[in-house]
Write an enzyme that holds these catalytic residues in place. Structure first.
Site, PDB file in Angstrom:
ATOM      1  N   ARG A  48       0.859  -1.177   0.000  1.00  8.82           N
ATOM      2  CA  ARG A  48       0.000   0.000   0.000  1.00  8.82           C
ATOM      3  C   ARG A  48       0.899   1.232   0.000  1.00  8.82           C
ATOM      4  O   ARG A  48       2.111   1.134   0.100  1.00  8.82           O
ATOM      5  CB  ARG A  48      -1.013   0.006   1.163  1.00  8.82           C
ATOM      6  CG  ARG A  48      -0.659  -0.695   2.412  1.00  8.82           C
ATOM      7  CD  ARG A  48       0.209   0.023   3.440  1.00  8.82           C
ATOM      8  NE  ARG A  48       0.073   1.459   3.467  1.00  8.82           N
ATOM      9  CZ  ARG A  48       1.069   2.268   3.704  1.00  8.82           C
ATOM     10  NH1 ARG A  48       2.300   1.805   3.895  1.00  8.82           N
ATOM     11  NH2 ARG A  48       0.905   3.567   3.729  1.00  8.82           N
ATOM     12  N   ALA A  50       0.778   5.125  -2.236  1.00  6.55           N
ATOM     13  CA  ALA A  50       0.584   5.422  -3.660  1.00  6.55           C
ATOM     14  C   ALA A  50       1.764   5.002  -4.545  1.00  6.55           C
ATOM     15  O   ALA A  50       1.569   4.276  -5.533  1.00  6.55           O
ATOM     16  CB  ALA A  50       0.257   6.907  -3.828  1.00  6.55           C
ATOM     17  N   GLN A 198      -1.750   2.565  10.050  1.00  6.13           N
ATOM     18  CA  GLN A 198      -0.467   2.648   9.327  1.00  6.13           C
ATOM     19  C   GLN A 198       0.578   3.424  10.117  1.00  6.13           C
ATOM     20  O   GLN A 198       1.777   3.172   9.993  1.00  6.13           O
ATOM     21  CB  GLN A 198      -0.673   3.311   7.951  1.00  6.13           C
ATOM     22  CG  GLN A 198      -1.433   2.476   6.936  1.00  6.13           C
ATOM     23  CD  GLN A 198      -2.906   2.796   6.923  1.00  6.13           C
ATOM     24  OE1 GLN A 198      -3.476   3.165   7.937  1.00  6.13           O
ATOM     25  NE2 GLN A 198      -3.541   2.645   5.778  1.00  6.13           N
ATOM     26  N   ASP A 239      -2.140  10.837  -2.139  1.00  9.65           N
ATOM     27  CA  ASP A 239      -2.535   9.797  -3.104  1.00  9.65           C
ATOM     28  C   ASP A 239      -2.878  10.398  -4.450  1.00  9.65           C
ATOM     29  O   ASP A 239      -2.790   9.729  -5.480  1.00  9.65           O
ATOM     30  CB  ASP A 239      -3.713   8.992  -2.556  1.00  9.65           C
ATOM     31  CG  ASP A 239      -3.210   8.073  -1.459  1.00  9.65           C
ATOM     32  OD1 ASP A 239      -3.062   8.541  -0.318  1.00  9.65           O
ATOM     33  OD2 ASP A 239      -2.896   6.909  -1.772  1.00  9.65           O
ATOM     34  N   ASN A 249      -5.581  12.328   0.552  1.00 15.08           N
ATOM     35  CA  ASN A 249      -4.626  11.533   1.342  1.00 15.08           C
ATOM     36  C   ASN A 249      -5.417  10.765   2.389  1.00 15.08           C
ATOM     37  O   ASN A 249      -6.639  10.905   2.502  1.00 15.08           O
ATOM     38  CB  ASN A 249      -3.557  12.433   1.971  1.00 15.08           C
ATOM     39  CG  ASN A 249      -2.417  11.621   2.556  1.00 15.08           C
ATOM     40  OD1 ASN A 249      -1.868  10.733   1.892  1.00 15.08           O
ATOM     41  ND2 ASN A 249      -2.063  11.869   3.800  1.00 15.08           N
ATOM     42  N   LYS A 250      -4.721   9.969   3.148  1.00 15.37           N
ATOM     43  CA  LYS A 250      -5.337   9.083   4.137  1.00 15.37           C
ATOM     44  C   LYS A 250      -6.374   9.822   4.980  1.00 15.37           C
ATOM     45  O   LYS A 250      -6.142  10.956   5.399  1.00 15.37           O
ATOM     46  CB  LYS A 250      -4.223   8.506   5.024  1.00 15.37           C
ATOM     47  CG  LYS A 250      -4.647   7.554   6.116  1.00 15.37           C
ATOM     48  CD  LYS A 250      -5.547   6.428   5.654  1.00 15.37           C
ATOM     49  CE  LYS A 250      -5.001   5.620   4.502  1.00 15.37           C
ATOM     50  NZ  LYS A 250      -6.052   4.770   3.866  1.00 15.37           N
TER      51      LYS A 250
HETATM   52  O1  MRU Z   1      -4.494   3.246   2.194  1.00 16.26           O
HETATM   53  P1  MRU Z   1      -3.011   3.455   2.074  1.00 16.26           P
HETATM   54  O2  MRU Z   1      -2.249   2.922   3.236  1.00 16.26           O
HETATM   55  O3  MRU Z   1      -2.496   2.960   0.738  1.00 16.26           O
HETATM   56  O4  MRU Z   1      -2.846   5.038   2.083  1.00 16.26           O
HETATM   57  C1  MRU Z   1      -1.553   5.576   2.053  1.00 16.26           C
HETATM   58  C2  MRU Z   1      -1.555   7.054   2.130  1.00 16.26           C
HETATM   59  O5  MRU Z   1      -2.570   7.687   2.235  1.00 16.26           O
HETATM   60  C3  MRU Z   1      -0.228   7.728   1.956  1.00 16.26           C
HETATM   61  O6  MRU Z   1      -0.182   8.901   2.699  1.00 16.26           O
HETATM   62  C4  MRU Z   1      -0.006   8.075   0.474  1.00 16.26           C
HETATM   63  O7  MRU Z   1      -0.278   6.964  -0.332  1.00 16.26           O
HETATM   64  C5  MRU Z   1       1.378   8.537   0.217  1.00 16.26           C
HETATM   65  S1  MRU Z   1       2.589   7.256   0.440  1.00 16.26           S
HETATM   66  C6  MRU Z   1       4.099   7.936   0.026  1.00 16.26           C
END
Ligand code: MRU
Length: 355
Positions: A48, A50, A198, A239, A249-250
């Site tokens: 996981r 991006a 995370q 993302d 983003n998350k």
């Molecule tokens: O659902 P996830 O864990 O894939 O979400 C990850 C995020 O939101 C990160 O902040 C984003 O992908 C950037 S990772 C460099």
């Protein structure tokens, strides 16, 4: 300093992914030989983040090419087109997934690829290039950010954006790591990041092994720390960044940005230019992934809600551009107005033609 390669290609045509669902308790690597398995791994968040999702999808296409049983190039290209459709359906929000698949598809369009071994070699080389470039890009993001990080800094970080979320090194967490490596006295406050944790599971795992000082905090505690303890900045990943700077983003990033504004704390987004989607004008056009209710009703194997409760579980939110102090990319730090300045990142200077 320890690094954790989230994705590895083994010479016998195997894609090895570090299973992030099992961290921090178990360090397990899963081996994949088909794009169907990789699609499932992306959907279930074995891998996981991006940039990592993008690289995994690129290698998913490479698996199809390397393990094909067909002997006709047109049929192989059709197989690869079907693989691209499959991979595109895994997670909708991170634009790096779609960017990587498009880059691979463009490579396939080369008319010189007129034999199966040539297609296999080209597709694998492109996936390797995407992975290698990601690591260099992350390090450049870190370097570009250093002037924004005070020598003594308390920094709030959301989700996981480190080596695990990329191919290696990381974006926002990479900045924190680099500041530490450069001798700055950083303290990272890691949002636990409900519901998949995370921050608590993955960012804490990375920073602990790298010796970077940190504290895990509840998502709702960030305002308290900003108001009472003197937080210097927030830095998060992305993302998808829309053309106007609105950032997906998350889930919880938006809350953090609003509280940062309320407390006068700079709020930075760190992202490679591959996360910037100029085709999307504004954040409201970005599809927000809704994930299974079970992620909300349980922590590990424990059910924390009554049976059969209604649940909302958006995996991401949109932070409007007005809350973002700057977007840190490998091509430089971009300040508002984002609509104008993000565009500048993609302008290529044409060499003079009269020589
Ligand atoms: O659902 P996830 O864990 O894939 O979400 C990850 C995020 O939101 C990160 O902040 C984003 O992908 C950037 S990772 C460099």
């Amino acid at each position: 300093m320890r690094s954790f390669r989230s994705i590895q290609w083994l010479d016998d045509g195997v894609l090895r992914l570090l299973d992030q669902r099992k961290l921090p308790h178990e360090t397990v690597y899963n081996d994949y030989t088909s794009a169907g398995e990789v699609a499932q791994a992306i959907r279930e968040m074995v891998i996981r983040g991006a940039p990592a999702i993008g690289a995994a999808a690129a290698y998913g296409l490479a698996l199809t090419a390397v393990h094909t049983a067909v002997t006709n190039t047109t049929v192989l290209k059709r197989e690869l087109a079907e693989t691209a459709v499959l991979l595109r359906q895994t997670r909708p929000t991170a634009v790096n997934l779609f960017w990587a698949i498009e880059r691979m598809t463009n490579r396939l369009a080369d008319p010189n690829l007129d034999a199966i071994p040539a297609i296999q070699a080209a597709i694998l080389a492109e996936a390797h290039a995407i992975a290698a470039e990601d690591v260099q890009i992350n390090k450049q993001i870190g370097l570009n950010a250093m002037s924004l990080i005070p020598d003594i800094a308390t920094i709030i970080h959301h989700c996981n954006t480190g080596s695990l979320a990329t191919v290696d090194y990381g974006t926002a967490l990479g900045i924190i790591r680099m500041a530490h490596e450069q001798g700055k006295k950083v303290l990272a406050l890691l949002d636990e990041t409900r519901p998949r944790l995370q921050g608590a599971r993955l960012s804490a795992w990375e920073l602990k092994q790298q010796g970077v000082p940190f504290m895990v905090i509840a998502d709702g505690a960030s305002g308290h720390y900003m108001r009472t303890k003197g937080v210097d900045l927030c830095v998060v990943g992305a993302d998808r960044v829309a053309a106007n700077g609105d950032t997906a983003n998350k889930i919880g990033t938006y809350n953090l940005a609003v509280v940062a504004r309320e407390n006068g704390v700079p709020f930075y987004v760190a992202a490679p230019t591959t996360t910037i989607d100029l085709a999307t004008a504004a954040g409201d056009e970005i599809e927000i992934e809704e994930r299974p209710a079970q992620e909300m009703t349980t922590v590990g194997n424990w059910q924390i809600t009554p049976d059969d409760v209604p649940v909302g579980n958006p995996a991401f939110d949109i932070t409007p551009a007005r809350y973002i102090s700057a977007i840190i990319t490998e091509k430089g730090v971009v300040y508002p107005p984002f609509e104008k300045n993000l565009l500048q990142l993609f302008v290529t200077v044409q060499p003079p033609t009269d020589f």
